[in-house]
Write an enzyme that holds these catalytic residues in place. Structure first.
Site, PDB file in Angstrom:
ATOM      1  N   THR A 182      37.261  30.711  66.426  1.00 18.39           N
ATOM      2  CA  THR A 182      36.989  32.141  66.005  1.00 18.39           C
ATOM      3  C   THR A 182      38.227  33.441  65.768  1.00 18.39           C
ATOM      4  OG1 THR A 182      36.052  32.444  68.129  1.00 18.39           O
ATOM      5  CG2 THR A 182      34.668  31.688  66.934  1.00 18.39           C
TER       6      THR A 182
ATOM      7  N   HIS B 201      37.664  35.535  67.275  1.00 22.29           N
ATOM      8  CA  HIS B 201      37.495  36.275  69.083  1.00 22.29           C
ATOM      9  C   HIS B 201      39.458  36.744  69.304  1.00 22.29           C
ATOM     10  CE1 HIS B 201      36.000  37.902  72.382  1.00 22.29           C
ATOM     11  NE2 HIS B 201      36.596  37.308  73.297  1.00 22.29           N
TER      12      HIS B 201
ATOM     13  N   PHE C  17      53.029  44.720  79.218  1.00 23.68           N
ATOM     14  CA  PHE C  17      52.718  43.825  78.432  1.00 23.68           C
ATOM     15  C   PHE C  17      52.478  42.069  79.281  1.00 23.68           C
ATOM     16  CE2 PHE C  17      51.100  41.344  75.205  1.00 23.68           C
ATOM     17  CZ  PHE C  17      49.819  41.810  74.768  1.00 23.68           C
TER      18      PHE C  17
ATOM     19  N   THR D 224      40.192  40.497  79.252  1.00 29.44           N
ATOM     20  CA  THR D 224      41.771  41.453  78.735  1.00 29.44           C
ATOM     21  C   THR D 224      41.737  42.194  77.812  1.00 29.44           C
ATOM     22  OG1 THR D 224      42.732  38.635  78.198  1.00 29.44           O
ATOM     23  CG2 THR D 224      43.445  40.152  77.521  1.00 29.44           C
TER      24      THR D 224
ATOM     25  N   CYS E 196      45.165  36.296  79.390  1.00 19.29           N
ATOM     26  CA  CYS E 196      45.991  35.026  79.322  1.00 19.29           C
ATOM     27  C   CYS E 196      44.264  35.182  77.798  1.00 19.29           C
ATOM     28  CB  CYS E 196      46.340  34.089  79.828  1.00 19.29           C
ATOM     29  SG  CYS E 196      46.351  32.268  79.000  1.00 19.29           S
ATOM     30  N   VAL E 197      45.043  34.781  76.688  1.00 22.11           N
ATOM     31  CA  VAL E 197      44.243  34.752  75.740  1.00 22.11           C
ATOM     32  C   VAL E 197      44.319  33.870  75.326  1.00 22.11           C
ATOM     33  CG1 VAL E 197      42.972  36.179  73.460  1.00 22.11           C
ATOM     34  CG2 VAL E 197      43.825  36.792  74.990  1.00 22.11           C
TER      35      VAL E 197
ATOM     36  N   TRP F 270      39.429  36.670  83.448  1.00 25.57           N
ATOM     37  CA  TRP F 270      39.039  35.674  82.482  1.00 25.57           C
ATOM     38  C   TRP F 270      40.722  34.541  82.391  1.00 25.57           C
ATOM     39  CZ3 TRP F 270      34.747  34.329  80.600  1.00 25.57           C
ATOM     40  CH2 TRP F 270      34.695  32.947  79.040  1.00 25.57           C
TER      41      TRP F 270
ATOM     42  N   GLU G  10      39.730  44.739  79.160  1.00 29.86           N
ATOM     43  CA  GLU G  10      39.749  45.972  79.716  1.00 29.86           C
ATOM     44  C   GLU G  10      40.361  45.920  80.338  1.00 29.86           C
ATOM     45  OE1 GLU G  10      35.869  43.375  79.075  1.00 29.86           O
ATOM     46  OE2 GLU G  10      37.628  42.860  79.697  1.00 29.86           O
TER      47      GLU G  10
ATOM     48  N   ARG H  76      54.019  29.045  81.001  1.00 26.49           N
ATOM     49  CA  ARG H  76      54.554  30.240  81.056  1.00 26.49           C
ATOM     50  C   ARG H  76      53.799  31.061  83.084  1.00 26.49           C
ATOM     51  NH1 ARG H  76      54.230  28.752  76.047  1.00 26.49           N
ATOM     52  NH2 ARG H  76      56.172  29.011  75.090  1.00 26.49           N
TER      53      ARG H  76
END
Length: 163
Positions: free
Chosen positions: A96, A98, A123, A66, A90-91, A32, A68, A137
């Protein structure tokens, strides 16, 4: 010791890995947001190679997202010879909650795995407000956090060797 660009534009020192033939490093990368995570992965792989980790000792796998990453890292900790695990994701915040759930699962899951003490789980997950922050980044103006995660993995694997 080799170098690579880090967060503030200075050279990031890449430590040599102690006994590289005896250590396996696992990297799990979330698919993702691949335009970002793929660059983080390449930064991590570059550092591991420059540090002297043989290709055969790098376990490089992709996972769907992420969340998983924690399960993949847990599986790797049960493999013989794993000296460190790097999780890369990467989130990006959306409209929302989520974002909050995914970040919490990844961070707390990684912390729990580290508390087991089997091997360090680094991490390498970006938690950002927007795409530009992520790109900055992932090899942009703020360096490559994947490369920094690999330096941390080497440092911690070396620490375990010297304890």
């Amino acid at each position: 010791m080799s170098t690579i660009l880090n967060t503030n534009g200075a050279a990031l020192q890449i430590p040599a890995i102690i006994d590289p033939q005896d250590k396996r490093i696992a990297i799990f990368t979330a698919e993702w947001n691949w335009d970002v995570t793929g660059k983080l992965r390449e930064g991590a792989l570059d550092v591991l190679r420059k540090a002297g980790v043989p290709e055969a000792n790098i376990l490089d796998r992709k996972v769907p997202g992420t969340v998983e990453l924690v399960n993949a890292a847990a599986m790797a900790l049960n493999c013989p010879g794993i000296a460190a695990v790097i999780v890369i994701g990467c989130v990006i915040r959306g409209d929302t909650p989520h974002f909050d759930y995914v970040c919490q699962i990844a961070a707390q899951g990684t912390a729990r795995l580290n508390a087991l003490g089997k091997a360090p789980v680094i991490f390498g997950v970006l938690t950002v407000e927007n795409q530009q922050q992520a790109l900055d980044r992932a090899g942009g103006c703020l360096g490559n956090k994947g490369a920094e995660a690999a330096v941390a993995a080497i440092t911690m694997a070396n620490l375990a060797t010297t304890l």
